[in-house]
Design a protein around this motif. Structure first.
Motif, PDB file in Angstrom:
ATOM      1  N   PHE A 141       0.805  -1.287  -0.127  1.00 27.98           N
ATOM      2  CA  PHE A 141       0.025   0.016  -0.191  1.00 27.98           C
ATOM      3  C   PHE A 141       0.644   1.151  -0.210  1.00 27.98           C
ATOM      4  CE2 PHE A 141      -2.840  -3.402   1.523  1.00 27.98           C
ATOM      5  CZ  PHE A 141      -4.061  -2.811   1.064  1.00 27.98           C
ATOM      6  N   LEU A 142       2.018   1.098  -0.186  1.00 30.60           N
ATOM      7  CA  LEU A 142       3.296   2.438   0.036  1.00 30.60           C
ATOM      8  C   LEU A 142       2.497   3.225  -0.902  1.00 30.60           C
ATOM      9  CD1 LEU A 142       6.708   1.069   0.311  1.00 30.60           C
ATOM     10  CD2 LEU A 142       5.529   2.550   1.962  1.00 30.60           C
ATOM     11  N   ASN A 143       2.661   4.675  -0.599  1.00 34.27           N
ATOM     12  CA  ASN A 143       2.158   5.881  -1.504  1.00 34.27           C
ATOM     13  C   ASN A 143       0.628   5.886  -1.794  1.00 34.27           C
ATOM     14  OD1 ASN A 143       4.925   6.537  -2.100  1.00 34.27           O
ATOM     15  ND2 ASN A 143       5.070   5.048  -3.269  1.00 34.27           N
ATOM     16  N   THR A 144      -0.039   5.026  -1.173  1.00 40.79           N
ATOM     17  CA  THR A 144      -1.617   5.335  -1.357  1.00 40.79           C
ATOM     18  C   THR A 144      -1.924   6.348  -0.496  1.00 40.79           C
ATOM     19  OG1 THR A 144      -1.955   3.153  -1.055  1.00 40.79           O
ATOM     20  CG2 THR A 144      -3.807   4.388  -0.377  1.00 40.79           C
ATOM     21  N   PRO A 145      -2.701   7.549  -1.161  1.00 41.84           N
ATOM     22  CA  PRO A 145      -2.924   8.770  -0.530  1.00 41.84           C
ATOM     23  C   PRO A 145      -3.842   8.614   0.629  1.00 41.84           C
ATOM     24  CG  PRO A 145      -4.222   8.601  -2.503  1.00 41.84           C
ATOM     25  CD  PRO A 145      -3.173   7.269  -2.589  1.00 41.84           C
ATOM     26  N   TYR A 146      -3.552   9.613   1.619  1.00 36.35           N
ATOM     27  CA  TYR A 146      -4.428   9.801   2.893  1.00 36.35           C
ATOM     28  C   TYR A 146      -5.981  10.303   2.445  1.00 36.35           C
ATOM     29  CZ  TYR A 146      -6.143  10.643   7.297  1.00 36.35           C
ATOM     30  OH  TYR A 146      -7.064  10.497   8.601  1.00 36.35           O
ATOM     31  N   LEU A 147      -6.889   9.416   2.909  1.00 34.75           N
ATOM     32  CA  LEU A 147      -8.339   9.863   2.716  1.00 34.75           C
ATOM     33  C   LEU A 147      -9.070   9.521   4.035  1.00 34.75           C
ATOM     34  CD1 LEU A 147     -10.780  10.788   0.867  1.00 34.75           C
ATOM     35  CD2 LEU A 147     -11.162   8.202   0.274  1.00 34.75           C
ATOM     36  N   TRP A 148      -9.605  10.564   4.515  1.00 36.31           N
ATOM     37  CA  TRP A 148     -10.409  10.466   5.773  1.00 36.31           C
ATOM     38  C   TRP A 148     -11.491   9.281   5.605  1.00 36.31           C
ATOM     39  CZ3 TRP A 148      -9.961  11.830  10.934  1.00 36.31           C
ATOM     40  CH2 TRP A 148     -11.031  11.580  11.686  1.00 36.31           C
ATOM     41  N   GLY A 149     -11.362   8.393   6.381  1.00 36.55           N
ATOM     42  CA  GLY A 149     -12.512   7.315   6.120  1.00 36.55           C
ATOM     43  C   GLY A 149     -12.186   6.492   5.312  1.00 36.55           C
ATOM     44  N   GLY A 150     -11.310   6.543   4.527  1.00 39.73           N
ATOM     45  CA  GLY A 150     -10.994   5.276   3.209  1.00 39.73           C
ATOM     46  C   GLY A 150     -10.411   4.232   3.934  1.00 39.73           C
ATOM     47  N   LYS A 151     -10.672   3.100   3.195  1.00 45.77           N
ATOM     48  CA  LYS A 151      -9.886   1.738   3.536  1.00 45.77           C
ATOM     49  C   LYS A 151      -9.746   0.917   2.353  1.00 45.77           C
ATOM     50  CE  LYS A 151     -14.095  -0.889   5.111  1.00 45.77           C
ATOM     51  NZ  LYS A 151     -14.667  -1.523   6.199  1.00 45.77           N
ATOM     52  N   ASN A 152      -9.175   1.419   1.223  1.00 49.04           N
ATOM     53  CA  ASN A 152      -8.901   0.821   0.027  1.00 49.04           C
ATOM     54  C   ASN A 152      -7.549   1.400  -0.609  1.00 49.04           C
ATOM     55  OD1 ASN A 152      -9.677   2.324  -2.463  1.00 49.04           O
ATOM     56  ND2 ASN A 152     -11.080   2.913  -1.213  1.00 49.04           N
ATOM     57  N   ALA A 153      -6.854   0.743  -1.599  1.00 46.27           N
ATOM     58  CA  ALA A 153      -5.648   1.278  -2.081  1.00 46.27           C
ATOM     59  C   ALA A 153      -5.835   2.519  -2.871  1.00 46.27           C
ATOM     60  CB  ALA A 153      -5.091   0.119  -2.975  1.00 46.27           C
ATOM     61  N   LEU A 161      -5.767   1.322   6.822  1.00 46.51           N
ATOM     62  CA  LEU A 161      -4.722   0.747   6.336  1.00 46.51           C
ATOM     63  C   LEU A 161      -4.422  -0.694   7.341  1.00 46.51           C
ATOM     64  CD1 LEU A 161      -2.063   0.162   4.806  1.00 46.51           C
ATOM     65  CD2 LEU A 161      -0.784   1.678   6.554  1.00 46.51           C
ATOM     66  N   THR A 162      -4.384  -0.455   8.719  1.00 47.01           N
ATOM     67  CA  THR A 162      -4.219  -1.411   9.548  1.00 47.01           C
ATOM     68  C   THR A 162      -5.346  -2.459   9.562  1.00 47.01           C
ATOM     69  OG1 THR A 162      -4.983  -0.039  11.307  1.00 47.01           O
ATOM     70  CG2 THR A 162      -2.579  -0.300  11.236  1.00 47.01           C
ATOM     71  N   GLN A 163      -6.579  -2.035   9.339  1.00 42.44           N
ATOM     72  CA  GLN A 163      -7.675  -3.017   9.283  1.00 42.44           C
ATOM     73  C   GLN A 163      -7.708  -3.891   8.252  1.00 42.44           C
ATOM     74  OE1 GLN A 163     -11.555  -1.692   8.558  1.00 42.44           O
ATOM     75  NE2 GLN A 163     -12.507  -2.890  10.045  1.00 42.44           N
ATOM     76  N   GLY A 170      -6.716 -12.663   7.546  1.00 41.80           N
ATOM     77  CA  GLY A 170      -7.579 -13.452   8.417  1.00 41.80           C
ATOM     78  C   GLY A 170      -7.910 -12.962   9.795  1.00 41.80           C
ATOM     79  N   LEU A 171      -7.198 -11.674  10.122  1.00 41.79           N
ATOM     80  CA  LEU A 171      -7.386 -11.254  11.219  1.00 41.79           C
ATOM     81  C   LEU A 171      -8.480 -10.177  11.328  1.00 41.79           C
ATOM     82  CD1 LEU A 171      -3.524 -10.954  12.353  1.00 41.79           C
ATOM     83  CD2 LEU A 171      -5.149 -12.633  13.103  1.00 41.79           C
ATOM     84  N   HIS A 172      -9.603 -10.053  11.870  1.00 38.95           N
ATOM     85  CA  HIS A 172     -10.510  -9.167  11.697  1.00 38.95           C
ATOM     86  C   HIS A 172     -10.568  -8.091  12.981  1.00 38.95           C
ATOM     87  CE1 HIS A 172     -12.664 -10.810   7.941  1.00 38.95           C
ATOM     88  NE2 HIS A 172     -11.957 -12.055   8.410  1.00 38.95           N
ATOM     89  N   ILE A 173      -9.970  -7.018  12.702  1.00 38.07           N
ATOM     90  CA  ILE A 173      -9.846  -6.135  13.739  1.00 38.07           C
ATOM     91  C   ILE A 173     -10.932  -4.832  13.568  1.00 38.07           C
ATOM     92  CG2 ILE A 173      -7.563  -6.687  14.614  1.00 38.07           C
ATOM     93  CD1 ILE A 173      -6.788  -4.099  13.109  1.00 38.07           C
ATOM     94  N   LEU A 174     -11.054  -4.117  14.755  1.00 37.22           N
ATOM     95  CA  LEU A 174     -12.184  -3.132  14.752  1.00 37.22           C
ATOM     96  C   LEU A 174     -11.572  -1.893  13.689  1.00 37.22           C
ATOM     97  CD1 LEU A 174     -13.562  -3.148  18.396  1.00 37.22           C
ATOM     98  CD2 LEU A 174     -14.672  -4.064  16.208  1.00 37.22           C
ATOM     99  N   ARG A 175     -12.489  -0.960  13.414  1.00 38.06           N
ATOM    100  CA  ARG A 175     -12.094   0.056  12.475  1.00 38.06           C
ATOM    101  C   ARG A 175     -11.183   1.383  12.785  1.00 38.06           C
ATOM    102  NH1 ARG A 175     -10.302   3.170   9.437  1.00 38.06           N
ATOM    103  NH2 ARG A 175     -11.566   4.181   7.476  1.00 38.06           N
TER     104      ARG A 175
END
Length: 256
Positions: A141-153, A161-163, A170-175
């Motif tokens: 995911f390096l260089n993916t731009p920051y987007l508040w609320g975003g969770k994709n590349a 990013l961490t979620q 296979g590790l399902h953590i909170l948002r």
């Protein structure tokens, strides 16, 4: 409609029923929700896996029965493990570009999956369980731009990013970072941290405000401005671009 599944690659979840309203997070394909209220073309929903509440565009959801919803466990679904994958509807022939971390209901090893009567197909290699390390996945995911609320590349925030990286393994953590910090096992000292552990940072008031993934000794990969690597020590994150500390280290967690 009382129960639904996200039926598009990404459905922005907003504070209010307005396209100009703040985006809190996104529903990815296959994420389930309950619908608590409707307003025109909008639905107020609760994300089943995260408990997140907000407004989404109704047409991007597909209705499911209560029985389907109750039996649907997000953590038991196959996960898309590439950054992107083209899915083709075997019902209509239409194509859509799914993003890493999407859930693939009723997945079969031939690359097909199904939501109700709609059947889709992807390259089976795009949903194979990962053998690479958590860190190697984060580095994709390096260089993916920051987007508040975003969770994709195409755009993500720090906890997105961490979620997503964790989910791809296979590790399902909170948002949110403030919720992720309540999970996992505490790592007592930075010197004991391993690549793939999550480091959390706080404000002066003690509230968790940022999260990143421990890289090799003395470094962290995180999303602030974009996904990039900075130095990490007992004080916190030292930005090579700003030549100063930007985040104060609070604690480190490990997830299994």
């Amino acid at each position: 409609m009382e129960y639904a599944i996200c039926f598009v690659p990404n459905n922005p979840l907003r504070v209010d029923h307005d396209e100009c309203s703040e985006m809190l997070t996104e529903l990815l394909f296959g994420e389930a929700c309950t619908v608590t209220e409707s307003w025109g073309n909008w639905s107020k929903i609760i994300n089943k896996a995260e408990g997140y509440v907000g407004w989404v565009t109704t047409k991007m959801l597909t209705e499911v029965s209560k029985e389907y919803f109750d039996a649907y466990e997000p953590a038991e679904q196959r996960v898309l493990t590439t950054l992107f994958s083209q899915a083709v509807s075997e019902t209509t022939g239409e194509k859509m570009l799914l993003t890493g971390g999407s859930l693939l209901p009723e997945y079969k090893e031939d690359g097909t999956f199904r939501v109700k009567n709609d059947r889709f197909r992807i390259n089976p290699a795009d949903a194979q369980p990962l053998t690479e390390s958590l860190l190697d996945t984060a580095l994709r995911f390096l260089n993916t731009p920051y987007l508040w609320g975003g969770k994709n590349a195409m755009g993500m925030d720090c906890s997105g990013l961490t979620q997503v990286v964790m989910r791809m393994h296979g590790l399902h953590i909170l948002r949110n970072a403030s919720h992720q910090v309540t999970q996992g096992e505490l790592v007592s000292f930075l010197s004991d941290a391993q690549p793939g552990d999550l480091a959390f940072f706080d404000h002066a008031d003690g509230k968790i405000s940022h999260v990143g993934m421990v890289a090799e000794k003395g470094y962290i990969i995180h999303c602030s401005g974009s996904v990039h690597i900075d130095k990490l020590d007992d004080q916190g994150i030292f930005s090579k671009d700003l030549n100063k500390y930007t985040h104060d280290l609070r604690l480190i967690k490990r997830y299994k």
